[in-house]
Motif scaffolding. Structure first.
Motif, mmCIF file in Angstrom:
data_model
loop_
_atom_site.group_PDB
_atom_site.id
_atom_site.type_symbol
_atom_site.label_atom_id
_atom_site.label_comp_id
_atom_site.label_asym_id
_atom_site.label_seq_id
_atom_site.Cartn_x
_atom_site.Cartn_y
_atom_site.Cartn_z
ATOM 1 N N LEU A 43 61.811 0.507 -6.276
ATOM 2 C CA LEU A 43 61.356 -0.873 -6.444
ATOM 3 C C LEU A 43 59.929 -1.073 -5.968
ATOM 4 O O LEU A 43 59.145 -1.799 -6.586
ATOM 5 C CB LEU A 43 62.285 -1.833 -5.697
ATOM 6 C CG LEU A 43 63.740 -1.877 -6.153
ATOM 7 C CD1 LEU A 43 64.568 -2.715 -5.199
ATOM 8 C CD2 LEU A 43 63.846 -2.423 -7.573
ATOM 9 N N ASP A 44 59.608 -0.442 -4.820
ATOM 10 C CA ASP A 44 58.266 -0.597 -4.271
ATOM 11 C C ASP A 44 58.000 0.556 -3.325
ATOM 12 O O ASP A 44 58.917 1.296 -2.936
ATOM 13 C CB ASP A 44 58.131 -1.938 -3.536
ATOM 14 C CG ASP A 44 56.706 -2.461 -3.556
ATOM 15 O OD1 ASP A 44 55.784 -1.661 -3.829
ATOM 16 O OD2 ASP A 44 56.514 -3.667 -3.298
ATOM 17 N N ARG A 45 56.738 0.694 -2.956
ATOM 18 C CA ARG A 45 56.336 1.797 -2.084
ATOM 19 C C ARG A 45 55.248 1.298 -1.128
ATOM 20 O O ARG A 45 54.356 0.540 -1.525
ATOM 21 C CB ARG A 45 55.835 2.962 -2.934
ATOM 22 C CG ARG A 45 55.433 4.201 -2.159
ATOM 23 C CD ARG A 45 54.999 5.288 -3.117
ATOM 24 N NE ARG A 45 56.126 5.887 -3.794
ATOM 25 C CZ ARG A 45 56.714 7.017 -3.409
ATOM 26 N NH1 ARG A 45 56.287 7.655 -2.338
ATOM 27 N NH2 ARG A 45 57.732 7.510 -4.093
ATOM 28 N N TRP A 46 55.334 1.736 0.135
ATOM 29 C CA TRP A 46 54.351 1.373 1.145
ATOM 30 C C TRP A 46 53.957 2.601 1.965
ATOM 31 O O TRP A 46 54.562 3.678 1.811
ATOM 32 C CB TRP A 46 54.912 0.338 2.125
ATOM 33 C CG TRP A 46 55.264 -0.984 1.540
ATOM 34 C CD1 TRP A 46 54.422 -2.039 1.322
ATOM 35 C CD2 TRP A 46 56.558 -1.432 1.129
ATOM 36 N NE1 TRP A 46 55.114 -3.099 0.790
ATOM 37 C CE2 TRP A 46 56.424 -2.760 0.656
ATOM 38 C CE3 TRP A 46 57.810 -0.840 1.092
ATOM 39 C CZ2 TRP A 46 57.493 -3.490 0.172
ATOM 40 C CZ3 TRP A 46 58.884 -1.553 0.605
ATOM 41 C CH2 TRP A 46 58.718 -2.866 0.151
ATOM 42 N N VAL A 47 53.011 2.382 2.830
ATOM 43 C CA VAL A 47 52.748 3.318 3.920
ATOM 44 C C VAL A 47 52.989 2.557 5.213
ATOM 45 O O VAL A 47 52.861 1.328 5.261
ATOM 46 C CB VAL A 47 51.310 3.871 3.861
ATOM 47 C CG1 VAL A 47 51.135 4.802 2.677
ATOM 48 C CG2 VAL A 47 50.277 2.745 3.810
ATOM 49 N N GLY A 48 53.380 3.286 6.271
ATOM 50 C CA GLY A 48 53.747 2.606 7.504
ATOM 51 C C GLY A 48 53.225 3.312 8.743
ATOM 52 O O GLY A 48 52.986 4.524 8.749
ATOM 53 N N SER A 49 53.085 2.541 9.791
ATOM 54 C CA SER A 49 52.651 3.076 11.085
ATOM 55 C C SER A 49 53.866 3.463 11.910
ATOM 56 O O SER A 49 55.015 3.163 11.542
ATOM 57 C CB SER A 49 51.806 2.046 11.829
ATOM 58 O OG SER A 49 52.562 0.862 12.063
#
Length: 332
Positions: A254-260
Motif C-alpha cells: 500500500l505504501d512505503r517509508w523510511v524510518g529512524s
C-alpha cells in the motif's frame, strides 16, 4: 434481450392447465409467463455461462498438462500464463457479465412492462402487483446467482492451486472480484441496481443507458477504491537497503517509508538528493536506519471477500426493498 409478451389470459390455476400439454410444464401460471417473456435473455445469459464454464475447464486441463510435463512444482515452469489468450478472453467475458445482466436483464425487467402497458394488464388478471414484482425479481436474481456461483467456483478452481503462476495479484479485480463469494454478490447488486433504475425511469432505453453509466462508474472507479479498503493494513520494518523477506513477495504493498531507530517515519523520497554525499548527510541527520512497508497480506483475502459480499448483498436488499416500495405505490 428482454421481450414484452402481452398477456391475453389469466395464469392457469394449479391442476387446471390453460392449454393442451401445459400440465407437463415444470413452471405454470405467472412464473411460466415471466420465463417465456424473458426467454431470449435467459437463453443468452445461460448459454454464455455454460460456454465460459466449459472454456475454463478446458484451460485448466491444458495448464495442468503443461505443468506436469515441465515437472512443476519441483521445477520452474517458466511463465505459462504470459500472453495466454484463453485467460484474457475468459476474464473479459466474466468482467462483462455484471454489465450484461444489469443493462439487458435488470434495466428492462420492470421498465419494459411499464412502458408497454404489460404491467397494468398483468395486474388486472387476478395477479397482485406484489406477486408480479416478486416473480420478476426472482427470475432476474436467480439468473444472476446461478451464473455467479458457477463461474466463480470454476474460476477459483482454476486459479487458487496455481495462483503463483498467474500474472495478476490476488487483490486485482480480475482475481478478487471473480473468485469466492464476490462475483455472485456483485451480479446480484448490479442487477438490482438495473431493476431499480428501470422502475424509477419507467422507460426501457433511458433505463438501459442510465444503468450502463451507473455500472461503468461503479466497476471502473468506485469499486477499485472500496476493494483495497476492505482489509486491515499491516506494517513491517526491516533494515535499510536489505532484501524484503520472501514471505512478503505476494503481499499487496500500500505504501512505503523510511524510518529512524525511534520509530519516526519519513516519506520514501525524503533523502532523494542529487549527490551521494548529500543523500548520506540527510540519512544521518534524520537517523534513518529502516525501510518500512504498509501492506495487505494474502491471508486476508477470504475475510475481505466475505466483507465485500456482505456489503454488496446489503446493497441488494436495500435496492430491492426500495423497488418494491416504489413500484407498489406508483401507478403502473
Amino acid at each position: 434481450m428482454s421481450s414484452t409478451t402481452t398477456l391475453t389470459e389469466k395464469p392457469g390455476e394449479p391442476g387446471k392447465p390453460s392449454e393442451p400439454g401445459s400440465g407437463r410444464r415444470l413452471l405454470r401460471g405467472l412464473p411460466w409467463l415471466v420465463v417465456r417473456q424473458h426467454r431470449i435473455a435467459l437463453a443468452c445469459v445461460l448459454g454464455l455461462t455454460l460456454l465460459t464454464a466449459l472454456w475454463i475447464a478446458y484451460e485448466r486441463h491444458e495448464l495442468v498438462q503443461l505443468l506436469d510435463a515441465r515437472g512443476w512444482p519441483e521445477k520452474d515452469p517458466g511463465r505459462p500464463m504470459e500472453n495466454n489468450r484463453g485467460y484474457e478472453y475468459i476474464t473479459n467475458v466474466i468482467n462483462s457479465l455484471p454489465l450484461i445482466l444489469a443493462v439487458f436483464v435488470g434495466a428492462p425487467l420492470i421498465a419494459g412492462d411499464q412502458e408497454s402497458g404489460t404491467a397494468q394488464l398483468v395486474t388486472t388478471q387476478s395477479v397482485t402487483r406484489r406477486q408480479w414484482l416478486i416473480t420478476k425479481l426472482g427470475l432476474a436474481y436467480g439468473l444472476a446467482l446461478i451464473s455467479g456461483l458457477v463461474l466463480s467456483a470454476l474460476f477459483t478452481w482454476w486459479w487458487k492451486p496455481h495462483r503463483s503462476l498467474f500474472l495478476s495479484e490476488w487483490i486485482d479485480g480480475v482475481i478478487f472480484d471473480n473468485t469466492g463469494p464476490v462475483l455472485p454478490a456483485f451480479l446480484l447488486f448490479l442487477t438490482a441496481a438495473g431493476v431499480t433504475i428501470g422502475a424509477v425511469v419507467r422507460r426501457m432505453l433511458p433505463a438501459m443507458v442510465g444503468t450502463f453509466l451507473f455500472t461503468s462508474v461503479t466497476t471502473v472507479f468506485v469499486w477499485d477504491e472500496i476493494r483495497v479498503r476492505l482489509g486491515s493494513p499491516r506494517m513491517f520494518t526491516y533494515p535499510k537497503d536489505t532484501e524484503l523477506p520472501a514471505r512478503f513477495h505476494d503481499v499487496h504493498e500500500l505504501d512505503r517509508w523510511v524510518g529512524s531507530a525511534d520509530g519516526t517515519l519519513y516519506g520514501w523520497g525524503t533523502c532523494a538528493e542529487a549527490t551521494d554525499e548529500a543523500q548520506n548527510a540527510c540519512i544521518e541527520e534524520h537517523g534513518i536506519v529502516n525501510d518500512v512497508i504498509e501492506y495487505l497480506d494474502y491471508g486476508q483475502m477470504a475475510t475481505m471477500q466475505w466483507t465485500a459480499a456482505g456489503i454488496l448483498l446489503a446493497g441488494t436488499v436495500v435496492l430491492t426493498a426500495f423497488t418494491l416500495w416504489w413500484t407498489s405505490r406508483r401507478p403502473l
